[in-house]
Design an enzyme around this catalytic site. Structure first.
Site: not given
Ligand code: NAD
Ligand code: DAU
Length: 341
Positions: A122-124, A147, A151
């Site tokens: 992730t970019d975080e 988180y 990562k």
């Molecule tokens: P998600 O929470 O939707 O899915 C996570 C999956 O991992 C689920 O299927 C869950 O069952 C499985 N999992 C969790 N813990 C586990 C464990 N201990 N063993 C086996 N399986 C397990 O997540 P996502 O949003 O699809 O993110 C996937 C990857 O991409 C993550 O590594 C996350 O850090 C990264 N990522 C997400 C975003 C985003 O915006 N969602 C952006 C950048 C990177």
């Molecule tokens: O940047 C990549 C990341 O983006 C991934 O690595 C993470 O897995 C993914 O969850 C996401 O993180 P964020 O914290 O940016 O996403 P989230 O959807 O939780 O929140 C987006 C923005 O909205 C953030 O500034 C917080 C705000 N927010 C979020 C929720 C859930 C609110 O204002 N209210 C809310 O209820």
């Protein structure tokens, strides 16, 4: 004999989009290892694949058999949950990743020719930006939430295994994804669900934080490109050059949902509810993905306006999916911790 790809976390939001993309476009065997936490649903995967329901912290090389590549998505992914349950994040994201690295090293018996460990990150990890600038692959790590710290730690372990044992690895760091099958704890699906149900929209702080949004299928395509053409040991940033202040994005969602439901414009504006800010809330993320474009030719395919329209329409058409994924264990957990949502 086709190559075998081990995909972890393939039942989640991005992992399932990647498996679906991979098998729509390539001949290979996929084994998905997923614990099926509240965020994982086997039904998100449209193809027939081998599936091992297991925690990545407990896998062994014996039970996995031979495989050529790992694409590692499995993680605890929600920042708010990492604030209430940091140890779960350390366990899965740090220990789980280190376990997989060790398993790959053992399974490949130190013969790494033609192998790849692809780590999805992730970019975080880069922390937070001010009003200007972008994260590049050279930006120093500065994570703020449990988180992002977990990562960042997993990224360091991947690089350590590459440097110490010569494990062939690649890492990509992506910005915020949106699209279908995202668990409704994240901003976009949560707010669509709440607008439909006339529930308050909890905007953290002043709603001025900025995120860079990318359609999930474009992320899946980027991973495919890096997986096939990326340089071993390298890191690639993935982003949409698509920054939105939360409050502006929320207004677009309100307008789109109201229009698609045939409600009068402005009907749901009253649902906006400013609440206490997220602890340690990063102000702004913005990814410079020009390396990926310049070296491997990837760029996003979908305009945001089209992507958000498709996404809202998908959640409106798939209320059963939303209902099923938010029932059971999730319901109990969230009723306890997040009853304001
Ligand atoms: P998600 O929470 O939707 O899915 C996570 C999956 O991992 C689920 O299927 C869950 O069952 C499985 N999992 C969790 N813990 C586990 C464990 N201990 N063993 C086996 N399986 C397990 O997540 P996502 O949003 O699809 O993110 C996937 C990857 O991409 C993550 O590594 C996350 O850090 C990264 N990522 C997400 C975003 C985003 O915006 N969602 C952006 C950048 C990177
Ligand atoms: O940047 C990549 C990341 O983006 C991934 O690595 C993470 O897995 C993914 O969850 C996401 O993180 P964020 O914290 O940016 O996403 P989230 O959807 O939780 O929140 C987006 C923005 O909205 C953030 O500034 C917080 C705000 N927010 C979020 C929720 C859930 C609110 O204002 N209210 C809310 O209820």
């Amino acid at each position: 004999m086709s190559k075998k790809v081990l995909v972890t976390g393939g039942a989640g939001f991005i992992g399932s989009a990647f498996i679906n993309h991979l098998l729509d476009n390539f001949q290979c065997q996929v084994l998905c290892v997923d614990k099926l936490t509240y965020a994982g649903r086997k039904e998100n995967i449209k193809h027939n694949i081998d599936f091992l329901e297991k925690d990545i912290c407990d896998v062994t090389s014996d039970e996995l058999g031979d495989f050529d590549y790992i694409v590692h998505f499995a993680a605890e992914s929600h920042v708010d949950r990492s604030i209430t349950e940091p140890l779960e994040f350390i366990k899965t994201n740090v220990l789980g990743t280190a376990t997989l690295l060790q398993v790959a090293k053992e399974a490949w018996k130190h013969d790494f020719e033609g192998k790849l460990f692809y780590h999805v990150s992730t970019d975080e990890v880069y922390g937070s930006l001010g009003e200007e600038g972008f994260f590049t692959e050279e930006t120093a790590y500065d994570p703020h939430s449990p988180y992002s710290a977990s990562k960042a730690s997993s990224d360091h372990f991947v690089r350590a295994f590459a440097d110490t044992y010569g494990l062939p690895t690649v890492i990509s760091n992506c910005s915020n994804n949106y699209g279908s099958y995202q668990f409704p704890e994240k901003l976009i699906p949560l707010f669509i669900k709440n607008i439909v149900n006339n529930k308050p929209l909890p905007v953290y702080g002043k709603g001025e934080n900025v995120r860079d949004w990318l359609f999930v299928n474009d992320h899946a395509r980027a991973i495919d490109v890096i997986f096939h053409k990326g340089k071993l040991g390298d890191t690639y940033n993935i982003g949409g050059f698509n920054e939105w202040k939360n409050i502006d994005l929320i207004k677009v969602m309100i307008k789109t949902v109201d229009r698609l439901l045939g409600r009068e414009e402005g009907t749901s504006d009253k649902l906006i509810t400013y609440v206490t800010d997220r602890a340690g809330h990063d102000l702004r993320y913005a990814i410079d993905s020009s390396k990926l474009k310049g070296e491997l030719g990837w760029e996003p395919s979908l305009q945001f306006e089209e992507g958000i329209e498709k996404t809202v329409a998908w959640y409106l058409d798939n209320s059963e999916w939303l209902e099923s994924i938010t029932s059971g264990a999730y319901k109990v957990y969230y009723a306890k911790n997040y009853n304001n949502k």
